[in-house]
Motif scaffolding. Structure first.
Motif, PDB file in Angstrom:
ATOM      1  N   UNK A 107      45.896   9.232 -32.549  1.00 27.51           N
ATOM      2  CA  UNK A 107      46.220  10.908 -32.613  1.00 27.51           C
ATOM      3  C   UNK A 107      47.411  11.113 -33.422  1.00 27.51           C
ATOM      4  N   UNK A 108      48.314  10.321 -33.455  1.00 28.50           N
ATOM      5  CA  UNK A 108      49.691  10.686 -34.299  1.00 28.50           C
ATOM      6  C   UNK A 108      49.131  10.773 -35.690  1.00 28.50           C
ATOM      7  N   UNK A 109      48.476   9.735 -36.080  1.00 23.34           N
ATOM      8  CA  UNK A 109      48.121   9.513 -37.637  1.00 23.34           C
ATOM      9  C   UNK A 109      47.058  10.560 -38.056  1.00 23.34           C
ATOM     10  N   UNK A 110      46.117  10.896 -37.478  1.00 22.74           N
ATOM     11  CA  UNK A 110      45.060  11.680 -37.721  1.00 22.74           C
ATOM     12  C   UNK A 110      45.017  13.127 -36.930  1.00 22.74           C
ATOM     13  N   UNK A 133      39.484  11.735 -32.346  1.00 28.06           N
ATOM     14  CA  UNK A 133      38.304  11.861 -31.418  1.00 28.06           C
ATOM     15  C   UNK A 133      36.844  11.435 -32.180  1.00 28.06           C
ATOM     16  N   UNK A 134      36.872  12.025 -33.147  1.00 26.24           N
ATOM     17  CA  UNK A 134      35.746  12.178 -34.160  1.00 26.24           C
ATOM     18  C   UNK A 134      35.822  10.579 -34.716  1.00 26.24           C
ATOM     19  N   UNK A 135      36.650  10.059 -35.085  1.00 27.98           N
ATOM     20  CA  UNK A 135      36.824   8.774 -35.652  1.00 27.98           C
ATOM     21  C   UNK A 135      36.579   7.807 -34.706  1.00 27.98           C
ATOM     22  N   UNK A 136      37.243   8.121 -33.356  1.00 28.87           N
ATOM     23  CA  UNK A 136      36.811   7.085 -32.336  1.00 28.87           C
ATOM     24  C   UNK A 136      35.313   6.870 -31.688  1.00 28.87           C
ATOM     25  N   UNK A 137      34.390   8.267 -31.817  1.00 26.76           N
ATOM     26  CA  UNK A 137      33.287   8.348 -31.244  1.00 26.76           C
ATOM     27  C   UNK A 137      32.116   8.169 -32.400  1.00 26.76           C
ATOM     28  N   UNK A 169      31.451   1.594 -33.287  1.00 26.39           N
ATOM     29  CA  UNK A 169      32.528   2.638 -33.420  1.00 26.39           C
ATOM     30  C   UNK A 169      33.855   2.078 -32.624  1.00 26.39           C
ATOM     31  N   UNK A 170      35.041   2.744 -32.673  1.00 26.98           N
ATOM     32  CA  UNK A 170      36.125   2.151 -31.911  1.00 26.98           C
ATOM     33  C   UNK A 170      35.793   2.106 -30.489  1.00 26.98           C
ATOM     34  N   UNK A 171      35.246   3.202 -30.016  1.00 29.61           N
ATOM     35  CA  UNK A 171      34.886   3.167 -28.636  1.00 29.61           C
ATOM     36  C   UNK A 171      34.105   1.964 -28.153  1.00 29.61           C
TER      37      UNK A 171
END
Length: 64
Positions: A11-14, A20-24, A35-37
């Motif tokens: 969250x700090x970086x993006x 959230x979009x990156x993670x999911x 995905x990250x999740x």
């Protein structure tokens, strides 16, 4: 690395919405097409996932 620390770094970086979009949604080949999740659910260490995210999105070394 704890998952809460990982999520804070993401969250700090993006920014929260993009994190959230990156993670999911973003599929990482280096995470076995997950995905990250999905990688977290599969038991891949958060520190390893963070390294992959940093490489793919070219996060400068001082922020890794």
């Amino acid at each position: 690395m704890r998952i809460t620390a990982f999520r804070a770094l993401l969250a700090d970086e993006f920014g929260a919405p993009l994190a959230e979009t990156i993670a999911h949604d973003h599929v990482f080949g280096a995470l076995g097409g997950r995905t990250v999740e999905q990688a977290l659910d599969a038991g891949i260490p958060a520190k390893e996932i963070w390294r992959v995210v940093c490489e793919v999105f070219e996060v400068p070394p001082e922020r890794r």
